[in-house]
Design a protein around this motif. Structure first.
Motif, mmCIF file in Angstrom:
data_model
loop_
_atom_site.group_PDB
_atom_site.id
_atom_site.type_symbol
_atom_site.label_atom_id
_atom_site.label_comp_id
_atom_site.label_asym_id
_atom_site.label_seq_id
_atom_site.Cartn_x
_atom_site.Cartn_y
_atom_site.Cartn_z
ATOM 1 N N VAL A 222 0.850 -1.190 0.000
ATOM 2 C CA VAL A 222 0.000 0.000 0.000
ATOM 3 C C VAL A 222 0.882 1.234 0.000
ATOM 4 O O VAL A 222 1.744 1.384 0.869
ATOM 5 C CB VAL A 222 -0.932 0.019 1.233
ATOM 6 N N MET A 223 0.655 2.110 -0.987
ATOM 7 C CA MET A 223 1.482 3.315 -1.108
ATOM 8 C C MET A 223 0.642 4.563 -1.023
ATOM 9 O O MET A 223 -0.515 4.585 -1.434
ATOM 10 C CB MET A 223 2.219 3.319 -2.447
ATOM 11 N N ASP A 224 1.242 5.615 -0.481
ATOM 12 C CA ASP A 224 0.591 6.922 -0.467
ATOM 13 C C ASP A 224 1.671 7.986 -0.437
ATOM 14 O O ASP A 224 2.644 7.850 0.305
ATOM 15 C CB ASP A 224 -0.323 7.030 0.760
ATOM 16 N N LEU A 229 3.393 2.349 2.795
ATOM 17 C CA LEU A 229 2.830 2.434 4.137
ATOM 18 C C LEU A 229 2.758 1.071 4.801
ATOM 19 O O LEU A 229 2.957 0.935 5.987
ATOM 20 C CB LEU A 229 1.421 3.034 4.084
ATOM 21 N N GLN A 230 2.411 0.063 4.012
ATOM 22 C CA GLN A 230 2.261 -1.255 4.602
ATOM 23 C C GLN A 230 2.336 -2.293 3.499
ATOM 24 O O GLN A 230 1.942 -2.040 2.365
ATOM 25 C CB GLN A 230 0.899 -1.364 5.309
ATOM 26 N N GLN A 236 -4.225 -9.881 5.701
ATOM 27 C CA GLN A 236 -3.557 -9.153 6.789
ATOM 28 C C GLN A 236 -3.881 -7.667 6.738
ATOM 29 O O GLN A 236 -4.177 -7.056 7.756
ATOM 30 C CB GLN A 236 -2.032 -9.294 6.669
ATOM 31 N N ILE A 237 -3.809 -7.109 5.537
ATOM 32 C CA ILE A 237 -3.972 -5.654 5.427
ATOM 33 C C ILE A 237 -5.406 -5.244 5.715
ATOM 34 O O ILE A 237 -5.651 -4.260 6.414
ATOM 35 C CB ILE A 237 -3.494 -5.172 4.042
ATOM 36 N N ARG A 245 -4.878 5.838 7.589
ATOM 37 C CA ARG A 245 -4.697 6.161 6.173
ATOM 38 C C ARG A 245 -4.746 4.870 5.337
ATOM 39 O O ARG A 245 -5.370 4.835 4.277
ATOM 40 C CB ARG A 245 -3.351 6.878 5.993
ATOM 41 N N VAL A 246 -4.093 3.846 5.822
ATOM 42 C CA VAL A 246 -4.119 2.568 5.104
ATOM 43 C C VAL A 246 -5.551 2.045 5.047
ATOM 44 O O VAL A 246 -6.022 1.596 3.996
ATOM 45 C CB VAL A 246 -3.187 1.521 5.758
#
Lengths: 396, 222
Positions: A222-224, A229-230, A236-237, A245-246
């Motif tokens: 996960v990108m921002d 970010l994760q 899991q996510i 935010r995620v």
């Protein structure tokens, strides 16, 4: 090609074909993250537009040079800014499928694929190009056409064949399905699934379609705003996003406010449990307290955000089933359906919580289980507290 | 009909093309691909001959390259080279004058190639030359063709610069356009008529042929 292209790197003892990447830069755009992808694994980069997904992909392909970083594939160093190593795209064995295909408009489908086979003799080139195109299910007649005379899905297949013909050590897919209609998309998903059986190389997919990412990827990144970010499996996510935010980015629907009360009884300490006061979004108490898993990372009295997956909410007859919460347990709630939307086989409903009508639970049900959502009046709802994931509210 | 003048014009047009095609191609691609401070100035200089009156351009070329100028003196002393009132002088003038006609269409053609195609070529393993040869030139070809035709036809009929730089020496610098002017001055309208018509037809034919070829190139092929 010079032998320097294949610098074996002693530091990466693993020569199994895995991708390791680490980049860091602040300008011209921030980009930071670290990721790995095993051969045969499909990694999906997800996030809003401008999150840096495509930039990360371009760094892998050698089309963009990060200020500092290191990229190795199968122990071969593609980029190491500390040692001044940066292979050009031509010397990285990478297959890249561009978002809008980027096929050469003046060449036939077969010549497009043959373009990435310039290192083999001419006669062999045409034969191999045809073989790759057959592999992606393009007929000999279609192979002679120029891209403009092919459908979007067919162009996509040519682009994929071109990327594969290079026999890459790493396959990169940049929003490959965004311009393909839903019907052809399923066919391409199947094709990709088949290819993964055959190709034992890392595959990195950029997509903004979360459903697609969940369906195709083994792991999500996960990108921002240029940052990773994760990363983890989709499960899991979705179950435990690292922060609010995620949770927002991956579209976690049941996201609520709360205050952390910490363990209140000796038994809580024994069960590694803590208490959470459920607050409405404006901060007023809902009157509900939940006993949830305590990872000992929160201060008592701290404002928190918490999420729970739809799977952990049981309604109607489902409430009779055993509580799967283990030592953490379940909580019984009363709620009323206030909005209902039917989409084909699935029903999406919003439930208002008794005593806190502003708080909405979101539930999706398919098939016969939809019946429970058709009821008027108060519904029994059970929340499986073991699935609750609590995150600190980011201040500032 | 002044065949000597016509032949001289054709020679000049061919020589201009031979010099300007490789040079213009290089300059156009460089301008299309590179961004640098002062690029607008370079582009302005390239376009300048298009907006300047030919006599003004011819005048400056004459003054700066003539035997009396520092450059002219240096050329004469070092290489025993004269650039005024001879064919070589006409060629230099013609090259400068046609710069925008050659560079602009090719630059636009290179600029129109999506950057993703160049990147796709690089990822497919194509080096600089292979990319130029197999991707850029085929895609820019219609622009290159029309630039070449434009330059050729334009040189064929050039008057002002040629007159300033070359005078009107038969067999050396008297091109067909100057010959037409000469005939009109001498009230030989019949000769002027024939030559003007020939020039008109030649130009029309060349431009039409280039449009036809371009349309064929651009047509999507199944």
């Amino acid at each position: 090609m010079s032998p320097a292209a294949a610098v074996p790197d002693a530091a990466d003892a693993v020569c199994d074909g895995a991708l390791h990447m680490q980049v860091q830069q602040d300008r011209p755009m921030p980009l930071a993250g670290e990721l790995s992808c095993a051969p045969g694994e499909l990694l999906a980069l997800v996030g809003p537009s401008g999150a840096g997904k495509t930039s990360l992909l371009r760094c892998l392909a050698g089309l963009m040079h990060p200020h500092s970083g290191r990229i190795t594939v199968g122990g071969q160093v593609w980029l190491d800014t500390a040692r001044g190593v940066c292979l050009p795209p031509q010397r990285r064995h990478v297959g890249l499928v561009f978002q809008h295909y980027a096929l050469m408009p003046h060449l036939s489908a077969r010549d497009n694929v043959a373009l990435s086979l310039l290192h083999v003799p001419r006669a062999e080139r045409a034969r191999r190009a045809s073989a790759w195109l057959e592999h992606v299910r393009l007929s000999p007649e279609q192979q002679r056409r120029r891209p403009a005379a092919l459908s979007g899905g067919q162009q996509q297949r040519v682009a994929l064949a071109r990327a594969l013909a290079r026999e890459p050590a790493l396959l990169l897919l940049d929003e490959p399905f965004s311009a393909v209609d839903q019907m052809n998309r399923q066919g391409l998903y199947d094709l990709l699934a088949d290819l993964r059986q055959v190709l034992r190389i890392p595959i990195v997919l950029v997509t903004h379609d979360l459903a697609e990412a969940r369906q195709l990827a083994d792991r999500l990144v996960v990108m921002d705003a240029g940052r990773v970010l994760q990363q983890g499996t989709p499960e899991q996510i979705y179950r435990s996003p690292r922060n609010a935010r995620v949770a927002d980015l991956v579209g976690v629907q049941n996201r609520f406010a709360g205050r952390w009360l910490g363990p209140l009884a000796p038994q809580d300490e024994a069960d590694a449990a803590g208490w959470l006061e459920w607050l409405a979004s404006d901060g007023t108490p809902t009157g509900q307290r939940l006993r949830v898993r305590d990872k000992r990372r929160l201060r008592v009295g701290q404002r928190v955000t918490w999420v729970v997956q739809g799977d952990a909410l049981h309604i109607g007859a489902e409430v009779q089933e055993a509580c799967a919460g283990g030592p953490i347990g379940c909580v019984a709630l009363r709620a009323q359906v206030v909005a209902r939307r039917n989409l084909g086989e699935t029903t999406f409903a919003e439930l208002a919580l008794d005593g806190a009508p502003g708080v909405r639970l979101r539930i999706t049900r398919a098939g016969p289980q939809r019946r429970a959502l058709q009821a008027e009046g108060w519904l029994q709802v059970r929340l499986d507290c073991d699935w609750v994931h609590v995150m600190p509210v980011r201040t500032g | 009909m002044d065949w000597t003048a016509l032949w001289l014009s054709v020679e000049l047009a061919a020589a201009t093309l031979a010099v300007l095609l490789p040079g213009g191609l290089w300059l156009a691609r460089w301008l299309a691909r590179t961004r640098f401070a002062g690029k607008a100035l370079v582009e302005g200089l390239v376009v300048l001959p298009l907006v300047l009156p030919p006599t003004v351009l011819g005048y400056y070329l004459l003054v700066s390259l003539g035997a009396g100028s520092p450059i002219g003196r240096w050329l004469l002393q070092t290489f025993d080279l004269r650039l005024t009132f001879n064919f070589l002088g006409l060629l230099v003038a013609s090259v400068v004058f046609n710069l925008p006609f050659m560079v602009q269409p090719i630059q636009r053609a290179f600029e129109a190639i999506p950057p993703a195609l160049i990147e796709a070529a690089a990822v497919s393993g194509l080096g600089r030359w292979a990319t130029l040869w197999r991707v850029e030139l085929p895609l820019a070809w219609p622009g290159i063709l029309s630039a070449a035709v434009l330059t050729f036809v334009h040189t064929l009929g050039e008057f002002g610069v040629v007159l300033m730089m070359g005078g009107s020496i038969p067999g050396q610098t008297k091109t067909i356009a100057i010959s037409i002017y000469d005939r009109v001055q001498a009230f030989d309208l019949a000769s002027a008529d024939r030559m003007a018509l020939l020039l008109l037809l030649l130009s029309l034919l060349a431009v039409a042929a280039s449009f036809f070829a371009t349309a064929r190139l651009m047509r999507p092929r199944a």
